[in-house]
Motif scaffolding. Structure first.
Motif, PDB file in Angstrom:
ATOM      1  N   ASP A   1     -21.661 -37.504 -32.069  1.00  0.00           N
ATOM      2  CA  ASP A   1     -21.887 -38.413 -30.929  1.00  0.00           C
ATOM      3  C   ASP A   1     -20.889 -39.566 -30.914  1.00  0.00           C
ATOM      4  O   ASP A   1     -20.564 -40.087 -29.851  1.00  0.00           O
ATOM      5  N   ASP A   2     -20.419 -39.960 -32.094  1.00  0.00           N
ATOM      6  CA  ASP A   2     -19.443 -41.055 -32.172  1.00  0.00           C
ATOM      7  C   ASP A   2     -18.074 -40.647 -31.637  1.00  0.00           C
ATOM      8  O   ASP A   2     -17.241 -41.504 -31.342  1.00  0.00           O
ATOM      9  N   LEU A   3     -17.823 -39.356 -31.552  1.00  0.00           N
ATOM     10  CA  LEU A   3     -16.512 -38.858 -31.125  1.00  0.00           C
ATOM     11  C   LEU A   3     -16.481 -38.370 -29.681  1.00  0.00           C
ATOM     12  O   LEU A   3     -15.426 -38.013 -29.169  1.00  0.00           O
ATOM     13  N   LEU A   4     -17.635 -38.331 -29.032  1.00  0.00           N
ATOM     14  CA  LEU A   4     -17.689 -37.873 -27.648  1.00  0.00           C
ATOM     15  C   LEU A   4     -17.130 -38.951 -26.730  1.00  0.00           C
ATOM     16  O   LEU A   4     -17.356 -40.134 -26.943  1.00  0.00           O
TER      17      LEU A   4
ATOM     18  N   TRP B   1     -20.907 -38.566 -21.710  1.00  0.00           N
ATOM     19  CA  TRP B   1     -21.853 -37.460 -21.568  1.00  0.00           C
ATOM     20  C   TRP B   1     -21.182 -36.136 -21.246  1.00  0.00           C
ATOM     21  O   TRP B   1     -21.692 -35.068 -21.596  1.00  0.00           O
ATOM     22  N   GLY B   2     -20.044 -36.135 -20.593  1.00  0.00           N
ATOM     23  CA  GLY B   2     -19.386 -34.899 -20.197  1.00  0.00           C
ATOM     24  C   GLY B   2     -18.536 -34.264 -21.277  1.00  0.00           C
ATOM     25  O   GLY B   2     -17.897 -33.246 -21.037  1.00  0.00           O
ATOM     26  N   ASP B   3     -18.526 -34.827 -22.467  1.00  0.00           N
ATOM     27  CA  ASP B   3     -17.649 -34.371 -23.550  1.00  0.00           C
ATOM     28  C   ASP B   3     -18.421 -33.650 -24.653  1.00  0.00           C
ATOM     29  O   ASP B   3     -18.010 -33.612 -25.797  1.00  0.00           O
TER      30      ASP B   3
ATOM     31  N   ALA C   1     -20.423 -49.558 -23.331  1.00  0.00           N
ATOM     32  CA  ALA C   1     -19.184 -49.997 -22.690  1.00  0.00           C
ATOM     33  C   ALA C   1     -18.461 -48.845 -21.982  1.00  0.00           C
ATOM     34  O   ALA C   1     -17.672 -49.072 -21.067  1.00  0.00           O
ATOM     35  N   GLY C   2     -18.721 -47.602 -22.422  1.00  0.00           N
ATOM     36  CA  GLY C   2     -18.102 -46.447 -21.793  1.00  0.00           C
ATOM     37  C   GLY C   2     -16.681 -46.169 -22.241  1.00  0.00           C
ATOM     38  O   GLY C   2     -15.897 -45.584 -21.499  1.00  0.00           O
ATOM     39  N   HIS C   3     -16.342 -46.565 -23.487  1.00  0.00           N
ATOM     40  CA  HIS C   3     -15.012 -46.274 -24.027  1.00  0.00           C
ATOM     41  C   HIS C   3     -15.056 -46.343 -25.544  1.00  0.00           C
ATOM     42  O   HIS C   3     -16.024 -46.822 -26.135  1.00  0.00           O
ATOM     43  N   PHE C   4     -13.960 -45.878 -26.156  1.00  0.00           N
ATOM     44  CA  PHE C   4     -13.878 -45.928 -27.613  1.00  0.00           C
ATOM     45  C   PHE C   4     -13.583 -47.351 -28.070  1.00  0.00           C
ATOM     46  O   PHE C   4     -12.821 -48.071 -27.421  1.00  0.00           O
TER      47      PHE C   4
ATOM     48  N   GLU D   1     -29.459 -32.699 -18.267  1.00  0.00           N
ATOM     49  CA  GLU D   1     -28.182 -31.990 -18.140  1.00  0.00           C
ATOM     50  C   GLU D   1     -27.636 -31.629 -19.525  1.00  0.00           C
ATOM     51  O   GLU D   1     -27.091 -30.545 -19.734  1.00  0.00           O
ATOM     52  N   TRP D   2     -27.766 -32.555 -20.461  1.00  0.00           N
ATOM     53  CA  TRP D   2     -27.303 -32.340 -21.833  1.00  0.00           C
ATOM     54  C   TRP D   2     -27.977 -31.107 -22.437  1.00  0.00           C
ATOM     55  O   TRP D   2     -27.317 -30.274 -23.058  1.00  0.00           O
TER      56      TRP D   2
END
Length: 182
Positions: free
Chosen positions: A54-57, A60-62, A93-96, A156-157
């Motif tokens: 989950d830390d690397l996704l 949600w689409g990944d 935040a929606g980013h790495f 969806e997941w």
């Protein structure tokens, strides 16, 4: 099977990712992978690193397509006896994030998350574990964990993970299948 017995089995097997015994804890959302992986890592040894997929996704689409990032950042370096590292995805935040999390070339590394025991890595897994629980129980667990705020995303997941598990035959190839309701 108890985590202590599984930990013994991990140590009884040879490393297959370079000098690292890579252990995958896979299964559908709400099956208890994160908790199980923590208990297993503690039983293996207190310094056992856990990498959460989950830390690397990248959102949600990944769900399945993140693998090249994991391969480049973590698996390839470990295979060569070097430390891996990754940037954690910030779900709010929606980013790495900017900080890197190091994964030392330990004797055992636990890889936890949906698709962690996929066909691409099976030849290098020392042990693969697939967790199960009935859907209604898994939904209760994720709602309790997330306060129900992610239920729209998780519907969806779940479809995505079901499609992946069916195509990949993940549970059929697991070394150990654990029903987390017993």
């Amino acid at each position: 099977m108890r985590v202590e017995r599984i930990a013994e089995e991990v140590w009884a097997r040879s490393p297959r990712l370079g000098e690292t015994r890579l252990v995958a804890v896979d299964g559908p959302s709400g099956a208890g992978k994160t908790s199980f992986a923590a208990r297993l890592a503690e039983a293996i040894g207190p310094e056992t690193p856990i990498v959460h997929t989950d830390d690397l996704l990248d959102g949600w689409g990944d769900q399945v397509t993140f693998w090249p990032r994991l391969e480049q950042w973590v698996l390839a370096p470990l295979r060569e006896g070097r430390a891996g590292r990754y940037r954690r995805y910030d779900w709010e935040a929606g980013h790495f994030g900017r900080e890197w999390t190091e994964v030392p070339p330990a004797p055992v590394v636990v890889l936890e998350g949906v698709t962690s025991a996929r066909a691409a890595i099976r030849p290098e897994l020392t042990l693969s574990i697939f967790l199960t629980a009935p859907l209604d129980e898994r939904i209760r667990r994720t709602d309790r964990r997330d306060g129900g705020t992610l239920s729209v995303y998780l519907e969806e997941w779940r479809r995505g993970e079901e499609a992946h598990f069916a195509a990949d035959a993940t549970a059929d190839h697991a070394d150990v299948v654990v029903d987390t309701t017993t």
